[in-house]
Structures are given as structure tokens and as C-alpha cells.
Design an enzyme around this catalytic site. Structure first.
Site, PDB file in Angstrom:
ATOM      1  N   ARG A 150       0.850  -1.190   0.000  1.00 48.30           N
ATOM      2  CA  ARG A 150       0.000   0.000   0.000  1.00 48.30           C
ATOM      3  C   ARG A 150       0.888   1.243   0.000  1.00 48.30           C
ATOM      4  O   ARG A 150       2.034   1.200   0.480  1.00 48.30           O
ATOM      5  CB  ARG A 150      -0.899   0.021   1.235  1.00 48.30           C
ATOM      6  CG  ARG A 150      -1.784  -1.219   1.392  1.00 48.30           C
ATOM      7  CD  ARG A 150      -2.522  -1.179   2.725  1.00 48.30           C
ATOM      8  NE  ARG A 150      -3.394  -2.360   2.893  1.00 48.30           N
ATOM      9  CZ  ARG A 150      -3.025  -3.483   3.486  1.00 48.30           C
ATOM     10  NH1 ARG A 150      -1.795  -3.603   3.961  1.00 48.30           N
ATOM     11  NH2 ARG A 150      -3.870  -4.491   3.606  1.00 48.30           N
ATOM     12  N   LYS A 174      -1.768  -2.598   8.005  1.00 48.36           N
ATOM     13  CA  LYS A 174      -2.914  -2.173   8.805  1.00 48.36           C
ATOM     14  C   LYS A 174      -2.809  -2.751  10.205  1.00 48.36           C
ATOM     15  O   LYS A 174      -2.358  -3.881  10.391  1.00 48.36           O
ATOM     16  CB  LYS A 174      -4.211  -2.642   8.139  1.00 48.36           C
ATOM     17  CG  LYS A 174      -4.554  -1.869   6.868  1.00 48.36           C
ATOM     18  CD  LYS A 174      -5.913  -2.275   6.336  1.00 48.36           C
ATOM     19  CE  LYS A 174      -6.310  -1.437   5.132  1.00 48.36           C
ATOM     20  NZ  LYS A 174      -7.653  -1.822   4.615  1.00 48.36           N
ATOM     21  N   HIS A 246      -3.432   2.460  -5.794  1.00 50.43           N
ATOM     22  CA  HIS A 246      -3.871   1.091  -5.519  1.00 50.43           C
ATOM     23  C   HIS A 246      -3.910   0.245  -6.789  1.00 50.43           C
ATOM     24  O   HIS A 246      -3.921  -0.989  -6.702  1.00 50.43           O
ATOM     25  CB  HIS A 246      -5.252   1.113  -4.857  1.00 50.43           C
ATOM     26  CG  HIS A 246      -5.268   0.432  -3.523  1.00 50.43           C
ATOM     27  ND1 HIS A 246      -4.409   0.756  -2.494  1.00 50.43           N
ATOM     28  CD2 HIS A 246      -6.025  -0.590  -3.043  1.00 50.43           C
ATOM     29  CE1 HIS A 246      -4.651  -0.020  -1.452  1.00 50.43           C
ATOM     30  NE2 HIS A 246      -5.614  -0.840  -1.753  1.00 50.43           N
ATOM     31  N   ARG A 249      -1.096  -2.061  -6.850  1.00 48.17           N
ATOM     32  CA  ARG A 249      -1.330  -3.195  -5.941  1.00 48.17           C
ATOM     33  C   ARG A 249      -2.251  -4.208  -6.613  1.00 48.17           C
ATOM     34  O   ARG A 249      -2.013  -5.420  -6.548  1.00 48.17           O
ATOM     35  CB  ARG A 249      -1.956  -2.659  -4.648  1.00 48.17           C
ATOM     36  CG  ARG A 249      -2.207  -3.694  -3.557  1.00 48.17           C
ATOM     37  CD  ARG A 249      -2.524  -2.961  -2.258  1.00 48.17           C
ATOM     38  NE  ARG A 249      -3.145  -3.801  -1.244  1.00 48.17           N
ATOM     39  CZ  ARG A 249      -2.479  -4.581  -0.399  1.00 48.17           C
ATOM     40  NH1 ARG A 249      -1.173  -4.670  -0.476  1.00 48.17           N
ATOM     41  NH2 ARG A 249      -3.128  -5.280   0.524  1.00 48.17           N
ATOM     42  N   HIS A 272      -3.342  -9.475   3.445  1.00 52.28           N
ATOM     43  CA  HIS A 272      -4.770  -9.586   3.724  1.00 52.28           C
ATOM     44  C   HIS A 272      -4.999 -10.543   4.890  1.00 52.28           C
ATOM     45  O   HIS A 272      -4.434 -11.636   4.917  1.00 52.28           O
ATOM     46  CB  HIS A 272      -5.527 -10.118   2.504  1.00 52.28           C
ATOM     47  CG  HIS A 272      -5.732  -9.096   1.440  1.00 52.28           C
ATOM     48  ND1 HIS A 272      -6.042  -9.418   0.131  1.00 52.28           N
ATOM     49  CD2 HIS A 272      -5.686  -7.739   1.479  1.00 52.28           C
ATOM     50  CE1 HIS A 272      -6.174  -8.310  -0.573  1.00 52.28           C
ATOM     51  NE2 HIS A 272      -5.957  -7.286   0.223  1.00 52.28           N
ATOM     52  N   TYR A 281      -9.598 -10.894  -6.818  1.00 50.46           N
ATOM     53  CA  TYR A 281      -8.667 -10.904  -7.948  1.00 50.46           C
ATOM     54  C   TYR A 281      -8.862 -12.124  -8.847  1.00 50.46           C
ATOM     55  O   TYR A 281      -8.478 -12.110 -10.008  1.00 50.46           O
ATOM     56  CB  TYR A 281      -7.221 -10.834  -7.447  1.00 50.46           C
ATOM     57  CG  TYR A 281      -6.924  -9.535  -6.743  1.00 50.46           C
ATOM     58  CD1 TYR A 281      -6.837  -8.336  -7.455  1.00 50.46           C
ATOM     59  CD2 TYR A 281      -6.782  -9.480  -5.358  1.00 50.46           C
ATOM     60  CE1 TYR A 281      -6.590  -7.137  -6.813  1.00 50.46           C
ATOM     61  CE2 TYR A 281      -6.538  -8.290  -4.706  1.00 50.46           C
ATOM     62  CZ  TYR A 281      -6.449  -7.124  -5.443  1.00 50.46           C
ATOM     63  OH  TYR A 281      -6.220  -5.927  -4.803  1.00 50.46           O
TER      64      TYR A 281
END
Length: 300
Positions: A150, A174, A246, A249, A272, A281
Site C-alpha cells: 500500500r 494495517k 492502488h 497493488r 490480507h 482478484y
């Protein structure tokens, strides 16, 4: 907002900051969602959090639709309230979660946009040059595409986080969770050249710091700065539209899956927590296969 609401809102915010490690950006959304609901309570004459019922949640849901909120916004607001009441149950302040069974609107799944390899090549060509900023831009583009990190993770990379021997970088994702990402020889060469040539030059008149990517004044690059650079590259490469960071990414994940990588590996590389976040995806790659089939099969 009455004293009860104020007290439990602050307790919930503290819980998200300390125990959940949520970002300030995420917490702002929670705060706004809860304050909106407290206003609704006041308008409906509901004075206490303990008296909110399932029927009140249904009424609030109807009001959100009447105000023409998007499905994504409605789903987020209901999710915020469900989490808040889950916290209140944990604190033994309420016995039931009135939002637990409230059905959220089905959201339209928008497939992530990504770059084709030819478009990426045009972007890399737009970085050609021996000027300090051109060298930096190539290193930035190479790292974002090579790692799939990110932008917030990218701008916080420190020089000591990079291991050229193993071609790895430690990034904070995150919830301040650390993970190791990999990069290949293209990114390695671009990064080495940037650090030992361009960054040194850009830092000549700046205060010393260890942030990897810097602007033309030698100060740490910001999220907004990265967006500006990438959109300038889009213009220079004569590609249409604006480029959200993004997209690189998304491109990283899509290209890995298109070339045979398994979903679990891509999930770990992206950082994730849930496999469902990565599964979107697979829809992108299927759509890519469908378009290729329809374009080239004689009887498609």
C-alpha cells in the site's frame, strides 16, 4: 449526545485505538457513523442505548435509504453499529445486539482496475532519465509493482528496513502489523541506484532522516506526493484517465494469479487477513481470460 452516549463512544474509540490498532482514518468513520445514529435516537425520542431494539435498527435502515446513501455507506454504518453494540455486550452494559440480525444491503462488487503489461512498460519508460527525480520515480514505481504494498506502507519504509542480500523489505501494514515483502532484481537495481545517487543528492540540503523516499526538498514523501508523481507519469506515458496508486497493488496481484501463483501466497504477500479480500482478484483474472477468449477464438 447525552452523557451515556458520550462515555461509551469514548470507551469504544479507546478500545479501537489500543486493542484493535485501527488507523485514525478508520476511527473517524466509526465516530461519524455512531454520532449520526445518536442524532437519530434523539429525533426518535430514544434516550438510552439499552432501549434500542431491532425495530429501531430497521427504522434507521429505512431512513438511510431515504437519504439516498449508497449501498456501501449503508453497509458500513450498520457494520459500525453492530461492532459498537458487540463492544457494549462485552462491557456487560447491554444483553443483546439489536443490529446482529439486521440484514445489510448486498453490495455491487466492482472489479479492481489494473494495468496490462504493455501499459506498465509505458509507465516505466516515462521514468527514463538520469535526473534525481527520474531515478527516484523509477525506484518508486518498481517497488510498488514488485511488492504490491500500500502507498501508506511505502512512504513509511526506512532505509534500515531494506535487506538487499535477501531482497526483502519489512513493512508495517494495517493495525501496525509487520510483514516481509519480496522484490526482484529490477526493483533491486532501481532501488540501489536511487539510494546511492538520487537520494543522496536530494538530501544534500535537508535535515537527516532515514525515510526511503523523499521529495525534491529531501523531506519524506507523503501519500499525496506519491499520487501526484504517479498521475504525472500517466500523463507523460500518454495513458488515459487518472491512476490511483492502488492500481499497482491490483496489478501486482492480478499478474501473479495470471501467471500461476496460488491464492494463499498472494494473500500473504498482500497482507490480507481474510482470503475473501484476495478472492476478488480471481474474478479479475477470469474476466481477463474471458475477454481474451472472446477476442481470439474463431467461434467465440
Amino acid at each position: 449526545m447525552n452523557d451515556e452516549q458520550h462515555h461509551y463512544l469514548n470507551s469504544f474509540i479507546e478500545y479501537m485505538q489500543v486493542e484493535k490498532n485501527y488507523s485514525e482514518y478508520t476511527i473517524q468513520y466509526y465516530r461519524q457513523d455512531l454520532e449520526d445514529f445518536f442524532l437519530f435516537m434523539s429525533e426518535q425520542g430514544i434516550s438510552a442505548l439499552t432501549t434500542v431494539e431491532y425495530s429501531d435498527g430497521r427504522l434507521y435502515l429505512t431512513e438511510l435509504y431515504q437519504h439516498q446513501y449508497s449501498r456501501a455507506s449503508v453497509a458500513r454504518k450498520i457494520s459500525s453499529l453492530r461492532s459498537f453494540y458487540k463492544f457494549l455486550m462485552r462491557e456487560k452494559f447491554v444483553n443483546e445486539n439489536p443490529f446482529a440480525l439486521l440484514s445489510q444491503p448486498k453490495q455491487h462488487v466492482q472489479l479492481p482496475k489494473f494495468f496490462y503489461e504493455e501499459e506498465l512498460e509505458q509507465l516505466f519508460q516515462a521514468c527514463d532519465g538520469e535526473e534525481f527525480l527520474s531515478i527516484r520515480n523509477r525506484a518508486l514505481l518498481e517497488i510498488l509493482y514488485a511488492t504490491g504494498i500500500r502507498v501508506s506502507e511505502c512512504v513509511n519504509i526506512q532505509l534500515q528496513h531494506i535487506d538487499f542480500d535477501f531482497e526483502t523489505i519489512v513493512v508495517k501494514g494495517k493495525g501496525k502489523k509487520e510483514r516481509i515483502v519480496l522484490f526482484g532484481h529490477f526493483a533491486s537495481d532501481a532501488l540501489w541506484k536511487y539510494i546511492h545517487q538520487a537520494r543522496t543528492g536530494l538530501m544534500e540540503n535537508a535535515s537527516s532522516h532515514s525515510y526511503l523516499f523523499v521529495n525534491f526538498r529531501g523531506e519524506p514523501l507523503t501519500d499525496r506526493g506519491v499520487r501526484y508523481i504517479l498521475n504525472k507519469l500517466i500523463q507523460k506515458a500518454a495513458l488515459t484517465g487518472k491512476m490511483h496508486p492502488h492500481m499497482l497493488r491490483h496489478t501486482f496481484a492480478t499478474h501473479l494469479l495470471n501467471n500461476g501463483a496460488d491464492l494463499r501466497t498472494v494473500q500473504e504477500l498482500l497482507g490480507h487477513e481474510s482470503l475473501s479480500s484476495t478472492q476478488v482478484y480471481t474474478h479479475v483474472t477470469k474476466e481477463h481470460l474471458r475477454k481474451t477468449y472472446m477476442s481470439y477464438h474463431p467461434r467465440a
